[in-house]
Design a protein around this motif. Structure first.
Motif, PDB file in Angstrom:
ATOM      1  N   ASN A   2       0.845  -1.182   0.000  1.00  0.00           N
ATOM      2  CA  ASN A   2       0.000   0.000   0.000  1.00  0.00           C
ATOM      3  C   ASN A   2       0.888   1.242   0.000  1.00  0.00           C
ATOM      4  N   GLY A   4       0.120   4.416   0.023  1.00  0.00           N
ATOM      5  CA  GLY A   4      -0.276   5.429   0.993  1.00  0.00           C
ATOM      6  C   GLY A   4       0.242   5.107   2.384  1.00  0.00           C
ATOM      7  N   ILE A   8       2.858   7.540   4.448  1.00  0.00           N
ATOM      8  CA  ILE A   8       2.480   8.064   5.762  1.00  0.00           C
ATOM      9  C   ILE A   8       3.447   7.580   6.836  1.00  0.00           C
ATOM     10  N   SER A  75     -11.977   7.361   8.545  1.00  0.00           N
ATOM     11  CA  SER A  75     -11.343   8.094   7.452  1.00  0.00           C
ATOM     12  C   SER A  75     -11.382   9.594   7.704  1.00  0.00           C
ATOM     13  N   PHE A 135      -6.816   2.209   5.896  1.00  0.00           N
ATOM     14  CA  PHE A 135      -6.131   1.322   4.957  1.00  0.00           C
ATOM     15  C   PHE A 135      -6.151  -0.114   5.452  1.00  0.00           C
ATOM     16  N   THR A 143      -1.164  -2.991   3.646  1.00  0.00           N
ATOM     17  CA  THR A 143      -0.902  -1.902   4.588  1.00  0.00           C
ATOM     18  C   THR A 143       0.225  -2.271   5.541  1.00  0.00           C
ATOM     19  N   LEU A 181       0.823  14.081   0.527  1.00  0.00           N
ATOM     20  CA  LEU A 181      -0.055  13.655   1.611  1.00  0.00           C
ATOM     21  C   LEU A 181      -1.416  14.342   1.541  1.00  0.00           C
ATOM     22  N   VAL A 184      -3.359  12.202  -0.675  1.00  0.00           N
ATOM     23  CA  VAL A 184      -3.751  10.988   0.045  1.00  0.00           C
ATOM     24  C   VAL A 184      -4.928  11.291   0.968  1.00  0.00           C
ATOM     25  N   MET A 188      -8.764   9.875   1.144  1.00  0.00           N
ATOM     26  CA  MET A 188      -9.376   9.362   2.367  1.00  0.00           C
ATOM     27  C   MET A 188     -10.729  10.020   2.625  1.00  0.00           C
ATOM     28  N   VAL A 237      -5.048   4.949  -3.887  1.00  0.00           N
ATOM     29  CA  VAL A 237      -4.450   5.259  -2.587  1.00  0.00           C
ATOM     30  C   VAL A 237      -3.796   6.632  -2.598  1.00  0.00           C
ATOM     31  N   LEU A 238      -3.063   6.937  -3.663  1.00  0.00           N
ATOM     32  CA  LEU A 238      -2.297   8.186  -3.699  1.00  0.00           C
ATOM     33  C   LEU A 238      -3.132   9.398  -4.088  1.00  0.00           C
TER      34      LEU A 238
END
Length: 285
Positions: A2, A4, A8, A75, A135, A143, A181, A184, A188, A237-238
């Motif tokens: 993953n 993301g 993170i 989220s 995630f 993840t 981010l 990301v 989310m 994800v990104l």
């Protein structure tokens, strides 16, 4: 893996490593090297607490019936914390060294030093747990791999900077990673909105046009370009990519993206994140 979760974890772990490096460097510079062991005790306790917290949250999720509601709220919470972290680093991060050294100068006893280190490092661990929860509920294996890879990569980079003396522009790193981010976090926010819409529909709520489909690309679920496919999942994800979206999701996701990008770019445009003195820590650790 993953992507993301990797980004993170890498960002949060690097921040934690920078904080620990600042503490250790200050203790060495002020001839308090015998207290360094207390710093590592605090780090170890914070890591243990973060792992236990993550396990507890996943255990709670496994026992829930309304998983859409949990994923949606988790989220949103992750987006709030992620946004505050990115914005804080953009606006206050330049003073991080002076602030930490000021605290350490007044921290004498071993328990106080352990407690201080625990708090500042656990904050990063708490943020990581909150970020990765959405995630984890979707892709536990990917993840977990992203988490491990992110930790290892951050520790390697921290060692190269503070142990070997490799030069790196931390301001540039945090600037571009903050922008990524934000994308990301926007994804989310969009995913959380989608889950809350599904939950509301199951509860018989009428959300009006916000629950109606805004677009559908018609990409089959077995295609690599589907948001759960090999390539599409990376963009999902990104960047919050999805083959179909409700109007509510579009409004929240892109509304957040525009506002957050504006705030972060404006914050970084005013003054640098870390001054040359902070970047020079690598020669002291």
């Amino acid at each position: 893996m993953n992507a993301g979760a990797f980004l993170i974890t890498f960002r949060e772990a690097l921040e934690a490593a920078i904080i620990v490096a600042i503490i250790v460097a200050y203790l060495r510079r002020t001839n308090r090297t015998e207290q360094i062991k207390n710093v590592w005790i605090g780090v170890g306790l914070s890591l243990l607490a973060s792992i236990l917290l993550g396990a507890a949250i996943l255990g709670l999720y496994g026992g829930l019936e309304e998983k859409e509601l949990f994923e949606g709220l988790a989220s949103y919470l992750a987006v709030i914390v992620l946004t505050s972290m990115v914005y804080w680093m953009a606006t206050k991060g330049k003073n991080i060294r002076a602030e930490i050294e000021s605290r350490i100068s007044n921290t004498i006893g071993p328990l106080a030093l352990i407690g201080f280190t625990f708090i500042v490092v656990f904050r990063e661990g708490l943020e990581t747990v909150l970020f990765l929860t959405p995630f984890m509920t979707q892709d536990f294996g990917g993840t977990l791999l992203g988490l491990i890879t992110g930790l290892v990569s951050a520790f390697i980079l921290a060692y190269l900077i503070y142990g070997v003396g490799m030069k790196i522009n931390l301001r540039t790193f945090f600037y571009y990673s903050s922008i990524l981010l934000v994308f990301v976090a926007a994804g989310m926010a969009g995913y959380g909105t989608h889950e809350l819409i599904e939950w509301a529909e199951e509860e018989g709520m009428d959300l009006g046009f916000t629950s109606e489909t805004a677009y559908d690309l018609g990409i089959p679920s077995d295609s690599v370009w589907h948001h759960k496919g090999a390539i599409g999942s990376l963009f999902a994800v990104l960047f919050g990519y999805s083959t179909s979206m409700e109007w509510g999701r579009i409004i929240v996701q892109f509304g957040y993206l525009i506002l957050a990008l504006y705030l972060v770019l404006r914050a970084y445009g005013k003054e640098p994140l870390l001054n040359p003195k902070d970047a020079g820590l690598k020669s002291s650790v």
